[in-house]
Design a protein around this motif. Sequence first.
Motif, PDB file in Angstrom:
ATOM      1  N   GLN A  63     164.363  -7.387  59.427  1.00 23.11           N
ATOM      2  CA  GLN A  63     164.986  -6.413  60.322  1.00 23.11           C
ATOM      3  C   GLN A  63     166.218  -5.793  59.693  1.00 23.11           C
ATOM      4  O   GLN A  63     166.426  -4.579  59.778  1.00 23.11           O
ATOM      5  N   GLN A  64     167.021  -6.626  59.052  1.00 20.35           N
ATOM      6  CA  GLN A  64     168.254  -6.102  58.458  1.00 20.35           C
ATOM      7  C   GLN A  64     167.955  -5.177  57.281  1.00 20.35           C
ATOM      8  O   GLN A  64     168.660  -4.191  57.066  1.00 20.35           O
ATOM      9  N   LEU A  65     166.906  -5.480  56.542  1.00 18.81           N
ATOM     10  CA  LEU A  65     166.545  -4.633  55.398  1.00 18.81           C
ATOM     11  C   LEU A  65     165.611  -3.491  55.805  1.00 18.81           C
ATOM     12  O   LEU A  65     165.284  -2.648  54.973  1.00 18.81           O
ATOM     13  N   ASN A  66     165.179  -3.516  57.082  1.00 22.43           N
ATOM     14  CA  ASN A  66     164.293  -2.466  57.616  1.00 22.43           C
ATOM     15  C   ASN A  66     163.039  -2.311  56.754  1.00 22.43           C
ATOM     16  O   ASN A  66     162.680  -1.208  56.327  1.00 22.43           O
ATOM     17  N   ARG A  67     162.377  -3.433  56.543  1.00 19.47           N
ATOM     18  CA  ARG A  67     161.154  -3.420  55.734  1.00 19.47           C
ATOM     19  C   ARG A  67     159.952  -3.840  56.575  1.00 19.47           C
ATOM     20  O   ARG A  67     160.097  -4.635  57.519  1.00 19.47           O
ATOM     21  N   PRO A  68     158.774  -3.362  56.229  1.00 20.40           N
ATOM     22  CA  PRO A  68     157.553  -3.853  56.902  1.00 20.40           C
ATOM     23  C   PRO A  68     157.453  -5.364  56.720  1.00 20.40           C
ATOM     24  O   PRO A  68     157.836  -5.909  55.673  1.00 20.40           O
ATOM     25  N   PHE A  69     156.935  -6.024  57.744  1.00 18.71           N
ATOM     26  CA  PHE A  69     156.915  -7.491  57.745  1.00 18.71           C
ATOM     27  C   PHE A  69     155.494  -7.981  58.008  1.00 18.71           C
ATOM     28  O   PHE A  69     154.877  -7.633  59.013  1.00 18.71           O
ATOM     29  N   PHE A  70     154.972  -8.766  57.074  1.00 18.28           N
ATOM     30  CA  PHE A  70     153.661  -9.388  57.234  1.00 18.28           C
ATOM     31  C   PHE A  70     153.858 -10.907  57.230  1.00 18.28           C
ATOM     32  O   PHE A  70     154.693 -11.419  56.481  1.00 18.28           O
ATOM     33  N   ALA A  71     153.096 -11.607  58.048  1.00 20.35           N
ATOM     34  CA  ALA A  71     153.253 -13.058  58.143  1.00 20.35           C
ATOM     35  C   ALA A  71     151.908 -13.752  58.070  1.00 20.35           C
ATOM     36  O   ALA A  71     150.919 -13.294  58.649  1.00 20.35           O
ATOM     37  N   LEU A  72     151.880 -14.852  57.348  1.00 19.29           N
ATOM     38  CA  LEU A  72     150.700 -15.709  57.266  1.00 19.29           C
ATOM     39  C   LEU A  72     151.136 -17.152  57.448  1.00 19.29           C
ATOM     40  O   LEU A  72     152.245 -17.534  57.068  1.00 19.29           O
ATOM     41  N   SER A  73     150.259 -17.956  58.020  1.00 16.80           N
ATOM     42  CA  SER A  73     150.489 -19.389  58.088  1.00 16.80           C
ATOM     43  C   SER A  73     149.539 -20.068  57.116  1.00 16.80           C
ATOM     44  O   SER A  73     148.328 -19.801  57.132  1.00 16.80           O
ATOM     45  N   ALA A  89     150.009  -4.193  52.322  1.00 17.25           N
ATOM     46  CA  ALA A  89     151.366  -3.960  51.831  1.00 17.25           C
ATOM     47  C   ALA A  89     151.383  -2.835  50.800  1.00 17.25           C
ATOM     48  O   ALA A  89     152.263  -1.970  50.816  1.00 17.25           O
ATOM     49  N   ARG A  90     150.376  -2.847  49.930  1.00 14.16           N
ATOM     50  CA  ARG A  90     150.286  -1.788  48.912  1.00 14.16           C
ATOM     51  C   ARG A  90     150.071  -0.430  49.560  1.00 14.16           C
ATOM     52  O   ARG A  90     150.668   0.579  49.147  1.00 14.16           O
ATOM     53  N   ASN A  91     149.253  -0.381  50.593  1.00 15.54           N
ATOM     54  CA  ASN A  91     148.951   0.887  51.256  1.00 15.54           C
ATOM     55  C   ASN A  91     150.104   1.400  52.118  1.00 15.54           C
ATOM     56  O   ASN A  91     150.135   2.570  52.490  1.00 15.54           O
ATOM     57  N   SER A  92     151.045   0.491  52.447  1.00 17.09           N
ATOM     58  CA  SER A  92     152.161   0.899  53.304  1.00 17.09           C
ATOM     59  C   SER A  92     153.309   1.505  52.505  1.00 17.09           C
ATOM     60  O   SER A  92     154.297   1.963  53.089  1.00 17.09           O
ATOM     61  N   GLN A  93     153.203   1.493  51.188  1.00 16.79           N
ATOM     62  CA  GLN A  93     154.287   2.001  50.352  1.00 16.79           C
ATOM     63  C   GLN A  93     154.067   3.478  50.027  1.00 16.79           C
ATOM     64  O   GLN A  93     153.016   3.865  49.505  1.00 16.79           O
ATOM     65  N   PHE A  94     155.073   4.282  50.363  1.00 21.08           N
ATOM     66  CA  PHE A  94     155.022   5.711  50.072  1.00 21.08           C
ATOM     67  C   PHE A  94     156.329   6.129  49.411  1.00 21.08           C
ATOM     68  O   PHE A  94     157.421   5.816  49.890  1.00 21.08           O
ATOM     69  N   PHE A  95     156.222   6.873  48.339  1.00 25.52           N
ATOM     70  CA  PHE A  95     157.372   7.429  47.647  1.00 25.52           C
ATOM     71  C   PHE A  95     158.412   6.335  47.356  1.00 25.52           C
ATOM     72  O   PHE A  95     158.119   5.400  46.650  1.00 25.52           O
ATOM     73  N   ASP A  96     159.605   6.477  47.949  1.00 27.75           N
ATOM     74  CA  ASP A  96     160.675   5.520  47.654  1.00 27.75           C
ATOM     75  C   ASP A  96     160.819   4.431  48.715  1.00 27.75           C
ATOM     76  O   ASP A  96     161.873   3.819  48.855  1.00 27.75           O
ATOM     77  N   SER A  97     159.770   4.198  49.498  1.00 25.14           N
ATOM     78  CA  SER A  97     159.869   3.189  50.554  1.00 25.14           C
ATOM     79  C   SER A  97     160.020   1.797  49.953  1.00 25.14           C
ATOM     80  O   SER A  97     159.526   1.509  48.865  1.00 25.14           O
ATOM     81  N   LYS A  98     160.729   0.962  50.670  1.00 23.84           N
ATOM     82  CA  LYS A  98     160.985  -0.403  50.205  1.00 23.84           C
ATOM     83  C   LYS A  98     159.707  -1.241  50.289  1.00 23.84           C
ATOM     84  O   LYS A  98     158.870  -1.029  51.162  1.00 23.84           O
ATOM     85  N   ILE A 127     155.108  -6.874  46.935  1.00 23.60           N
ATOM     86  CA  ILE A 127     155.707  -7.557  48.087  1.00 23.60           C
ATOM     87  C   ILE A 127     156.956  -8.306  47.642  1.00 23.60           C
ATOM     88  O   ILE A 127     157.118  -8.629  46.456  1.00 23.60           O
ATOM     89  N   THR A 128     157.825  -8.561  48.587  1.00 21.71           N
ATOM     90  CA  THR A 128     158.877  -9.560  48.421  1.00 21.71           C
ATOM     91  C   THR A 128     158.427 -10.777  49.216  1.00 21.71           C
ATOM     92  O   THR A 128     158.216 -10.687  50.431  1.00 21.71           O
ATOM     93  N   LEU A 129     158.229 -11.873  48.544  1.00 24.10           N
ATOM     94  CA  LEU A 129     157.728 -13.083  49.189  1.00 24.10           C
ATOM     95  C   LEU A 129     158.873 -13.889  49.781  1.00 24.10           C
ATOM     96  O   LEU A 129     159.899 -14.117  49.124  1.00 24.10           O
ATOM     97  N   ILE A 130     158.708 -14.314  51.015  1.00 22.12           N
ATOM     98  CA  ILE A 130     159.582 -15.325  51.612  1.00 22.12           C
ATOM     99  C   ILE A 130     158.686 -16.473  52.048  1.00 22.12           C
ATOM    100  O   ILE A 130     157.863 -16.325  52.950  1.00 22.12           O
ATOM    101  N   GLY A 131     158.797 -17.584  51.376  1.00 22.19           N
ATOM    102  CA  GLY A 131     158.016 -18.765  51.724  1.00 22.19           C
ATOM    103  C   GLY A 131     158.883 -19.780  52.453  1.00 22.19           C
ATOM    104  O   GLY A 131     160.073 -19.904  52.147  1.00 22.19           O
TER     105      GLY A 131
END
Length: 427
Positions: A63-73, A89-98, A127-131
């Motif tokens: 939320q603070q970085l305003n990035r799309p968020f995907f979650a898996l268990s 995630a790859r398809n959600s990236q356009f131009f300079d989007s994070k 992606i930026t991974l958060i595990g």
Amino acid sequence: MNTNKPLAERMRPNNLDDYIGQQHLVAPKAVLRRAIESGRLPSIILWGPPGVGKTTLAHIISQQLNRPFFALSAINSGVKDVREVIEKARNSQFFDSKNPILFIDEIHRFSKSQQDSLLAAVENGTITLIGASTENPSFEVISPLLSRCQVYVLQSLHKKDLQTLLHKALSEDEELKKLHIAIKEDEALLRFSGGDARKLYNVLEIVINACNTKKPIEITNELVTTTLQSNIALYDKNGEQHYDIISAFIKSIRGSDPNAAVYWLARMLEGGEEITFIARRMLILAAEDIGIANPNALLLAHSCFDAVRVIGNPESRIILSETAVYLATSPKSNSTYCAIDEAIALVRKTGNLPVPLHLRNAPTKLMKELNYGAGYNYSHDYDGNFKFQEFLPAEISGTNLWHAGTNAREQDLKRSMQSLWNKKYEF
């Protein structure tokens, strides 16, 4: 309380200022907070016990970085799920989007192939991974993935943190504010929570729901204990029972009771305890409580740890049982455990004493001229591969740090050492 949304979920914070605990990471100017505020967050692994805010922190970061968020268990996701999310995630990236954030809960449960499927996306920045992991990433995360992530260690919440959470719930939650609740004693609430915020809120809800909410509720230690005895499962691998039962298991092995050892092992297995956690604790015990009374114990415990990681359940129960019984029936000694602690205490007391000249290496001409290595006797040049000489700094010469245990093997070792060193050491 007439709500289907658990209190823990209702109280989940949305920003770092409302986040309780982990101040070593998220306080102003703390390392993780600086990384978040800079906007240049690397892939990270949040390692810590359950209920300390790993999932919440991941949501706040996105939320603070305003990035799309995907979650898996990791419990119910496979390689196919990972690849599908990476493609999204790859398809959600356009131009300079994070680049999007992919949060994987319990990443330590991912197999090698599942973790391998993440590598390219992490490496090329798709992606930026958060595990999130409750297990040591060094053991459970493959080296190529671990090397691409920064590991942050989260700690069990302190008493003050838990008390703050209780106060926030009573003063801010819309459902609880409708009730008249007074916490007269909080010791039992905090004890049953085990440093776990989610467990704390769950316990609070259980206690409140067991009361007549039309009347003022006074929470005491007796009320909490009585209520939980009829509501909490026989084994909670994330709570107080987790620590009590592993303690009983270890003490049964240390006390040479194979019957009690397999009983507590069964309790843990039936409760869904992590098999690697059990194996790792036996590995520690083999060194700490058996030691050189039976050096094979450490080898077997290490083989058990490796084996259960390969075999998995349900067959791992057989390997764990074999190891537990072997360790319980083995002779015991903590002499090496005591020796290293005594040695560390001595080092802290005496500081950096100089290495005797005859023990120093002399790879250069100058060092040889300074008598480095002069007078050292190469043990293998002498009868019995032994030559009486000094190996400790002069200031602590004759200090006895290893004391032989009373078991047969160490008594043999003691006699052997005494024959070599005469009265230099007591052993």
